[in-house]
Design a protein around this motif. Sequence first.
Motif, PDB file in Angstrom:
ATOM      1  N   SER A  54       0.825  -1.211   0.000  1.00  0.00           N
ATOM      2  CA  SER A  54       0.000   0.000   0.000  1.00  0.00           C
ATOM      3  C   SER A  54       0.855   1.255   0.000  1.00  0.00           C
ATOM      4  CB  SER A  54      -0.904   0.026   1.234  1.00  0.00           C
ATOM      5  OG  SER A  54      -1.758  -1.088   1.251  1.00  0.00           O
ATOM      6  N   SER A  56      -0.023   5.903  -0.126  1.00  0.00           N
ATOM      7  CA  SER A  56      -1.094   6.893  -0.103  1.00  0.00           C
ATOM      8  C   SER A  56      -0.791   7.958  -1.143  1.00  0.00           C
ATOM      9  CB  SER A  56      -1.245   7.505   1.291  1.00  0.00           C
ATOM     10  OG  SER A  56      -0.109   8.256   1.647  1.00  0.00           O
ATOM     11  N   ARG A  84      -9.386   9.677  10.337  1.00  0.00           N
ATOM     12  CA  ARG A  84      -9.201   8.483   9.510  1.00  0.00           C
ATOM     13  C   ARG A  84     -10.564   7.857   9.291  1.00  0.00           C
ATOM     14  NH1 ARG A  84      -5.335   4.198   7.934  1.00  0.00           N
ATOM     15  NH2 ARG A  84      -6.633   3.108   6.457  1.00  0.00           N
ATOM     16  N   ASP A  85     -10.937   7.654   8.032  1.00  0.00           N
ATOM     17  CA  ASP A  85     -12.210   7.016   7.701  1.00  0.00           C
ATOM     18  C   ASP A  85     -11.935   6.060   6.545  1.00  0.00           C
ATOM     19  OD1 ASP A  85     -14.827   6.258   7.297  1.00  0.00           O
ATOM     20  OD2 ASP A  85     -15.502   8.212   6.563  1.00  0.00           O
ATOM     21  N   GLY A  86     -11.753   4.771   6.861  1.00  0.00           N
ATOM     22  CA  GLY A  86     -11.408   3.800   5.828  1.00  0.00           C
ATOM     23  C   GLY A  86     -10.073   4.154   5.203  1.00  0.00           C
ATOM     24  N   ARG A  87     -10.104   4.400   3.898  1.00  0.00           N
ATOM     25  CA  ARG A  87      -8.861   4.713   3.173  1.00  0.00           C
ATOM     26  C   ARG A  87      -8.476   6.195   3.257  1.00  0.00           C
ATOM     27  NH1 ARG A  87      -8.482   3.642  -2.398  1.00  0.00           N
ATOM     28  NH2 ARG A  87     -10.522   4.589  -2.639  1.00  0.00           N
ATOM     29  N   VAL A 111      -5.340   9.466   0.357  1.00  0.00           N
ATOM     30  CA  VAL A 111      -6.129   8.247   0.268  1.00  0.00           C
ATOM     31  C   VAL A 111      -5.172   7.066   0.125  1.00  0.00           C
ATOM     32  CG1 VAL A 111      -7.800   6.969  -1.130  1.00  0.00           C
ATOM     33  CG2 VAL A 111      -8.141   9.402  -0.705  1.00  0.00           C
ATOM     34  N   GLU A 114      -3.836   0.521  -3.079  1.00  0.00           N
ATOM     35  CA  GLU A 114      -2.955  -0.614  -3.327  1.00  0.00           C
ATOM     36  C   GLU A 114      -2.018  -0.191  -4.450  1.00  0.00           C
ATOM     37  OE1 GLU A 114      -4.923  -4.373  -3.915  1.00  0.00           O
ATOM     38  OE2 GLU A 114      -6.502  -3.788  -2.508  1.00  0.00           O
TER      39      GLU A 114
END
Length: 129
Positions: A54, A56, A84-87, A111, A114
Motif C-alpha cells: 500500500s 497513499s 481516519r475514515d477507511g482509506r 487516500v 494498493e
Amino acid sequence: MSFQPSTHAVTHTVTDGDTAAALGSGDIAVLATPRLLAWFEEATLGAVVLDDASTSVGTRIELEHLAASAVGSEVTTTATVVHRDGRLIRFQVVAHDDQGKLLASGEVQRVVVERDRFLSRLDRPLVGD
C-alpha cells in the motif's frame, strides 16, 4: 493494512533551489509555496505506517502560507493525523522556522491505495518500462 496514527516532522534548510524564483511560482528568493507543500506531503508520509503493498496519494490540500522564509532559514514541517475514515486520512499541517515563528498551516488529505492496482490504471507505461 496496518494503520498507526501519529505525528511526524521533517526539517529542511531553504536553498536557492527552494525559492519562488527558482520554481517559477514568483520572482523573489524566498521559500516557494510549492516547495513548502512538498515538505508538508513528506511529513504526512512519515505520519502513517502502511504495509508494503500500500501507499497513499494526495487528493486535497488547503494551505495558508503566512510568512516568508529566506535562503538559509531552517523550516520544520509537522503533520498530525486528525481523521481516519477507511482509506481516507486527513492531516493537520504546520510549519515553523527555527525561531518558532508560524510560517504556514493547513490540511492535507491522502487516500490509501494498493500500489500495484493504482499503477495498473495508468494509460501509459512508466518511465523506464
